[in-house]
Design an enzyme around this catalytic site. Structure first.
Site, short mmCIF file in Angstrom:
data_model
loop_
_atom_site.label_atom_id
_atom_site.label_comp_id
_atom_site.label_asym_id
_atom_site.label_seq_id
_atom_site.Cartn_x
_atom_site.Cartn_y
_atom_site.Cartn_z
N GLY A 11 39.30 46.80 45.27
CA GLY A 11 40.65 47.29 44.95
C GLY A 11 40.85 48.70 45.46
N ALA A 12 41.96 48.88 46.20
CA ALA A 12 42.29 50.21 46.75
C ALA A 12 43.49 50.80 46.02
CB ALA A 12 42.53 50.12 48.25
N ALA A 15 42.17 53.84 41.16
CA ALA A 15 40.77 53.86 40.70
C ALA A 15 39.81 53.67 41.86
CB ALA A 15 40.56 52.76 39.64
N LYS A 39 43.10 43.14 49.29
CA LYS A 39 43.82 42.08 49.97
C LYS A 39 44.86 42.63 50.94
CE LYS A 39 47.06 41.01 46.18
NZ LYS A 39 47.43 42.40 46.07
N VAL A 82 39.85 39.03 46.67
CA VAL A 82 38.71 38.70 45.81
C VAL A 82 39.06 37.46 44.99
CG1 VAL A 82 37.22 39.51 43.94
CG2 VAL A 82 38.04 41.13 45.68
N GLU A 171 61.75 54.13 33.05
CA GLU A 171 61.75 54.77 34.38
C GLU A 171 62.59 53.95 35.37
OE1 GLU A 171 57.57 55.67 35.45
OE2 GLU A 171 58.08 57.72 34.88
#
Ligand code: NAD
Length: 401
Positions: A11-12, A15, A39, A82, A171
């Site tokens: 995961g980009a 975190a 992905k 993944v 928001e």
């Protein structure tokens, strides 16, 4: 010569990217083989997703290529989805191959959670990723264009339902009120004909804020034409809009645009990868490892971190995700050096909820702030995260200065 250890980061998001950008700084070359898997080949700023969803900013302004922030001599980026993690066998399965690891960092992020409410996935827009943002922002403009160009005008084209008055809902409403101002102008539509309704199940909104901040946010939005229906659970969604419960009765609220902002959960990959996962989140150890797996870290929106001595996990935010990424990078280095891991220590610098581009409410270092000051702090927080991941170059490129 000792075998080079394999570190995989999944995961980009905030975190994962913070983990690898810190690792590439602190690990000497050749100490480990680091692979980042996502992905998509871009990172999106999820803290700005409500803006791209409303269409007040272009989606391209909230993304950047992953390869622009990683040192490609130190970190290998692999594009792949993944499918499953097997922490016992230390294997990650993706649609682009199976990979063994020595140390794993899982930062697979959030997805929308509709709690099984009938019709919600088919009939309401979600605020989840770049694709959902592009779909929703286009749709909002289409409704104005359709209204302006039709002979028999459908008032539902100018009616907007927003489900949930949490951070995302408020928001998004702040941005939506600004976008409908702009579109009313552009299409020559009477702004007073636009109807925005926010439906919230709980008796109050923004539970992490006190009355001063909540009232400020509500007044800001009501002055811009938002009607709040609180204590009103949404029980269904259909082609006409939301079905809500008022007392014992079900009522139909009508609009051609319904947006669900009332829940998120951790990635579904968590469910078939770890035991004890609830709504995609795993309660982690103090050093952010998964219980029973000393070299598998779980961070960001897929982790439930309960500070020592407390009972409830902290809410998921970009701020926590990034601090977790830094902590994990240091612990990966500790593992590689045969040193003990250190516990994660969260420093809460504050939280700001934006109300459009120039206003907001928040708590910064324990003090309430509202108005332009809050909007400014929100920009400081966003710039800080860009700067911490991509340095000054990325901050300039994204127009943060
Ligand atoms: P949330 O779960 O915090 O809020 C969802 C809201 O929807 C709640 O008020 C809930 O009562 C309401 N709701 C749930 N089911 C409903 C139903 N059936 N009908 C009507 N209302 C219903 O979700 P979120 O706002 O997406 O926030 C998720 C996490 O992300 C939180 O931890 C939040 O703090 C964080 N976040 C932070 C920021 C920021 O720091 N600026 C921005 C966005 C999100």
């Amino acid at each position: 010569m000792a075998e080079i250890k394999k570190v995989i980061v999944l995961g980009a998001g905030y975190a994962g990217l913070q983990t690898v950008t810190k690792l590439q700084k602190i690990l000497p070359a050749d100490e480990a083989e680091i692979t980042l898997i996502d992905k998509d080949d871009y990172h999106y700023e999820s803290v700005l997703l409500h803006e791209a969803s409303a269409g007040t900013v272009n989606y391209e302004d909230i993304i950047y290529p992953i390869e622009s922030v990683i040192n490609q001599e130190r970190v290998k980026f692999l594009k792949g989805e993944v499918v499953k993690v097997d922490p016992h066998a230390k294997v990650v399965e993706t649609n682009n191959g199976r990979f063994n690891y020595d140390i794993l960092v899982v930062g697979l992020g959030f997805v929308s959670e509709t709690f099984g409410i009938k019709g919600m996935l088919d009939h309401a827009f979600q605020i989840e990723n770049i694709q959902t943002a592009r779909k929703l922002s286009r749709h909002i403009e289409d409704k104005f264009a359709n209204y302006a160009s039709s002979k028999e005008k459908d008032p539902k084209d100018l009616a907007f339902l927003v489900g949930g008055a949490g951070f995302t809902g408020i928001e998004f409403l702040g941005e939506l009120t600004a976008r409908v101002d702009e579109l009313s102008n552009k299409y020559g539509v009477d702004r007073d004909k636009v109807k925005i309704t926010c439906v919230e199940a709980a008796p109050t909104m923004l539970p992490m804020f006190d009355d001063e901040l909540v009232n400020y946010a509500v007044n800001y939005l009501e002055e811009r034409g938002v009607e709040f229906k609180i204590g009103t659970p949404i029980v269904g969604a259909n082609e006409k809009g939301f079905l809500v419960k008022v007392g014992d009765e079900e009522q139909q609220l009508e609009a051609n645009t319904s947006v669900w902002t009332a829940g998120v959960r951790g990635s579904k990959i968590m469910d078939n990868s770890f035991e004890g996962v609830k709504r995609g989140r795993l309660v982690v150890n103090q050093d952010l490892t998964a219980p029973g797996f000393n070299e598998t870290f779980v961070i960001g929106d897929v982790s439930a971190y309960i500070p020592e001595g407390e009972e409830r996990p902290l809410p998921t935010t970009a701020q926590i995700a990034m601090q977790q990424g830094e902590s994990v990078a240091k612990n990966v280095k500790n593992i590689l050096n045969g040193q003990p891991k250190e516990p994660f220590n969260y420093v809460n610098r504050g939280t700001v909820c934006s109300l459009g581009a120039h206003d907001g409410v928040g708590i910064v270092y324990g003090r309430n702030i509202v108005g332009k000051k809050a909007a400014f702090m929100k920009k400081v927080i966003d710039t800080r995260s860009i700067f911490k991941i991509g340095g000054i170059g990325l901050a300039f490129k994204k127009g943060k200065f």
